[in-house]
Scaffold this motif. Structure first.
Motif, PDB file in Angstrom:
ATOM      1  N   PHE A 243      -6.257   3.557   5.604  1.00  0.00           N
ATOM      2  CA  PHE A 243      -5.268   2.549   5.985  1.00  0.00           C
ATOM      3  C   PHE A 243      -5.383   2.230   7.475  1.00  0.00           C
ATOM      4  CE2 PHE A 243      -1.288   0.877   7.460  1.00  0.00           C
ATOM      5  CZ  PHE A 243      -0.909   0.004   6.451  1.00  0.00           C
TER       6      PHE A 243
ATOM      7  N   LEU B 250      -8.609   3.048  -0.090  1.00  0.00           N
ATOM      8  CA  LEU B 250      -7.201   3.146  -0.494  1.00  0.00           C
ATOM      9  C   LEU B 250      -7.054   3.213  -2.007  1.00  0.00           C
ATOM     10  CD1 LEU B 250      -5.648   0.616   2.051  1.00  0.00           C
ATOM     11  CD2 LEU B 250      -5.264   3.089   1.989  1.00  0.00           C
TER      12      LEU B 250
ATOM     13  N   TYR C 127      -6.018   8.860   2.645  1.00  0.00           N
ATOM     14  CA  TYR C 127      -5.314   7.585   2.491  1.00  0.00           C
ATOM     15  C   TYR C 127      -4.947   7.016   3.861  1.00  0.00           C
ATOM     16  CZ  TYR C 127      -1.097   4.714   1.971  1.00  0.00           C
ATOM     17  OH  TYR C 127      -0.158   3.724   2.087  1.00  0.00           O
TER      18      TYR C 127
ATOM     19  N   ALA D  74       0.834  -1.211   0.000  1.00  0.00           N
ATOM     20  CA  ALA D  74       0.000   0.000   0.000  1.00  0.00           C
ATOM     21  C   ALA D  74       0.865   1.255   0.000  1.00  0.00           C
ATOM     22  CB  ALA D  74      -0.915   0.000   1.227  1.00  0.00           C
TER      23      ALA D  74
ATOM     24  N   THR E  98      -8.108   6.920  -3.010  1.00  0.00           N
ATOM     25  CA  THR E  98      -7.183   7.991  -2.629  1.00  0.00           C
ATOM     26  C   THR E  98      -5.839   7.872  -3.346  1.00  0.00           C
ATOM     27  OG1 THR E  98      -6.609   6.692  -0.655  1.00  0.00           O
ATOM     28  CG2 THR E  98      -8.218   8.475  -0.386  1.00  0.00           C
ATOM     29  N   LEU E  99      -5.305   6.659  -3.462  1.00  0.00           N
ATOM     30  CA  LEU E  99      -4.027   6.485  -4.164  1.00  0.00           C
ATOM     31  C   LEU E  99      -4.164   6.821  -5.644  1.00  0.00           C
ATOM     32  CD1 LEU E  99      -2.739   3.218  -2.456  1.00  0.00           C
ATOM     33  CD2 LEU E  99      -1.607   5.452  -2.391  1.00  0.00           C
TER      34      LEU E  99
ATOM     35  N   LEU F  86      -5.844  14.354   0.226  1.00  0.00           N
ATOM     36  CA  LEU F  86      -5.894  12.974  -0.260  1.00  0.00           C
ATOM     37  C   LEU F  86      -5.009  12.057   0.576  1.00  0.00           C
ATOM     38  CD1 LEU F  86      -5.831  13.596  -4.111  1.00  0.00           C
ATOM     39  CD2 LEU F  86      -7.759  12.711  -2.771  1.00  0.00           C
ATOM     40  N   LEU F  87      -3.826  12.543   0.960  1.00  0.00           N
ATOM     41  CA  LEU F  87      -2.949  11.722   1.785  1.00  0.00           C
ATOM     42  C   LEU F  87      -3.524  11.528   3.184  1.00  0.00           C
ATOM     43  CD1 LEU F  87       0.656  12.863   0.776  1.00  0.00           C
ATOM     44  CD2 LEU F  87      -0.524  10.743   0.178  1.00  0.00           C
TER      45      LEU F  87
ATOM     46  N   PHE G 178       2.690   6.116  -7.261  1.00  0.00           N
ATOM     47  CA  PHE G 178       1.414   5.992  -6.546  1.00  0.00           C
ATOM     48  C   PHE G 178       0.409   5.152  -7.319  1.00  0.00           C
ATOM     49  CE2 PHE G 178       3.177   9.534  -4.112  1.00  0.00           C
ATOM     50  CZ  PHE G 178       2.790   9.190  -2.836  1.00  0.00           C
TER      51      PHE G 178
ATOM     52  N   CYS H  33      -1.651   1.890  -5.936  1.00  0.00           N
ATOM     53  CA  CYS H  33      -3.095   1.776  -6.170  1.00  0.00           C
ATOM     54  C   CYS H  33      -3.443   0.405  -6.749  1.00  0.00           C
ATOM     55  CB  CYS H  33      -3.553   2.890  -7.110  1.00  0.00           C
ATOM     56  SG  CYS H  33      -5.307   2.851  -7.516  1.00  0.00           S
TER      57      CYS H  33
END
Length: 438
Positions: free
Chosen positions: A346, A316, A342, A255, A319-320, A338-339, A402, A406
């Motif tokens: 997670f 996940l 993520y 991830a 967002t990724l 976004l992070l 990234f 994903c």
């Protein structure tokens, strides 16, 4: 909580998770200062960032050996010593080589802790609250990460030796962990495995006097159906839990979580933020991680491990995918949000579930070895991804990197949907009957 003794024991052992998280994340605030101080090349810098993870891999691979031989508590005491020596030694290192040695020792502690701490908590916890109790270990991992980010931010301007203080403050919780371990008993299931029935009965009586004899009888029957502690993890009947543990641990790192935690300030700088703003954004990641792990730990026994993983996998992927798109289009405004999203997904899924699930799926005879297998798989990939991440982003660019993460989460969604069983509410022995081929 009804079982107050279990709650206290779990809190103490979970302090190993706090040190685990702090040790993992604290280097992110010191890495650029260390690179400049000792004039490290890109290769040497990558090795410096991953040396603790190399120690972690070895600690995870061999963590089952002292855990089975010395007991869960005895092993945790030595882990506390490693954390303390590593923190003080790294902070006082006069040059690069001793710094690497002390970071390596800390990594050994992290790896062994990821085997032994969840194992201990799972073996003393009642089925109805086992997810929450073992999840407390991961909660403390992310609390340690948050403390490391906040500590780095607060200490950033105290002078050229700020990085030494960042690393050295870990000695305080390490001492507390060491002292508190002498107030918890040995795992009763380990005691039974080594023929110490009366000692195990005394521990189970402290957990719940009404069920102590029933627990002893159930575990002795299950142990009698198995071979001794020397039984091979690779025996045919363990193929399913072995496959489940390896895949679960692999997806945890595929991830991209450790790359993002270790290099969070650098990633934010890649999106055009200054160093101070990048450190503060990293602290935000730690806070989001903390909040959503707390949420997951409190609902994991109600909704189950599998449902959390399904929700998290979808989040996940989204967002990724959007972070990759931001790098492709060079439109970075939404990347911090976004992070944060993520990290939330997670923490809610993989972060909260991994140590719970792996600690539940192996029978007593090979439980320490199975935990070591899952943990070492996790850390081998963590070390590899951390080591190659700077080169990977340089060669492929942020977008492709990234996008790869994903794609791995798409495969994780398929794994959860098709292969992952639900273990909530089952005793460890009941879960074994479902997963092991007799």
């Amino acid at each position: 909580m009804k079982n107050r003794n279990v709650f206290f024991w779990s809190i103490v052992v979970a302090l190993g998770g706090l040190l685990f998280g702090f040790d993992t994340a604290v280097i992110s605030g010191a890495e650029e200062s260390i690179q400049k101080l000792w004039g490290l090349s890109a290769y040497e810098h990558g090795l410096t960032m991953s040396i603790a993870l190399i120690g972690t891999v070895l600690g995870a691979i061999f963590g089952s050996v002292p855990s089975d031989a010395l007991g869960r508590r005895g092993t945790l005491v030595w882990i506390a010593v490693l954390y303390l020596v590593s923190a003080v030694g790294a902070a006082l290192s006069p040059s690069w080589v001793p710094f690497m040695v002390f970071r390596f020792l800390g990594g050994l502690g992290v790896g062994a802790s990821s085997v032994t701490a969840p194992l201990y908590i799972s073996e003393v916890s009642p089925p109805a609250s086992r997810g929450r109790m073992v999840g407390m270990f991961q909660f403390n991992v992310v609390f340690g990460i948050l403390l490391a980010y906040l500590s780095n931010f607060l200490l950033r301007d105290i002078g050229p030796d700020a990085w030494r203080w960042m690393l050295g403050v870990q000695a305080v919780p390490a001492i507390a962990f060491f002292l508190l371990l002498f107030r918890i008993p040995e795992s009763p299931r380990w005691l039974l495995r080594h023929g110490r029935t009366e000692d195990a009965r005394a521990v189970f009586a402290r957990i719940d006097p009404a069920t102590a004899d029933e627990n002893i009888s159930t575990i002795l029957v299950a142990n009698a159906a198995e071979q001794g502690p020397g039984e091979s993890l690779w025996a045919p009947q363990y193929r399913r839990p072995v496959l489940l543990a390896i895949l679960f641990a692999a997806f945890n790192q595929l991830a991209g979580i450790n790359a993002i935690i270790y290099y969070a300030p650098r990633i934010f700088e890649m999106t055009g933020r200054g160093q101070s703003a990048a450190l503060l954004s990293s602290a935000g990641i730690g806070l989001v991680n903390f909040c959503f792990t707390l949420l997951a730990v409190n609902i994991i026994d109600r909704f189950g491990r599998r449902r959390l993983m399904l929700v998290g996998s979808v989040g996940l992927i989204l967002t990724l995918g959007l972070v990759a798109r931001a790098f492709y289009t060079q439109q970075f405004e939404a990347v911090p949000v976004l992070l944060f999203g993520y990290i939330a997904f997670f923490a809610f899924s993989q972060g909260a579930v991994i140590w719970v699930f792996i600690s539940e799926i192996f029978p007593s005879a090979v439980r320490a070895k199975g935990q070591a297998l899952g943990s070492s798989t996790h850390w081998v990939l963590a070390a590899l991804i951390t080591f190659i991440f700077p080169k990977l982003t340089e060669a492929l660019g942020g977008g492709n990197t990234f996008a790869f993460f994903c794609g791995m989460m798409v495969l994780q969604l398929l794994y959860v949907w098709k292969l992952m069983p639900e273990t909530k509410g089952k005793t460890l022995e009941e879960a074994d009957k479902v997963l092991v081929l007799h």
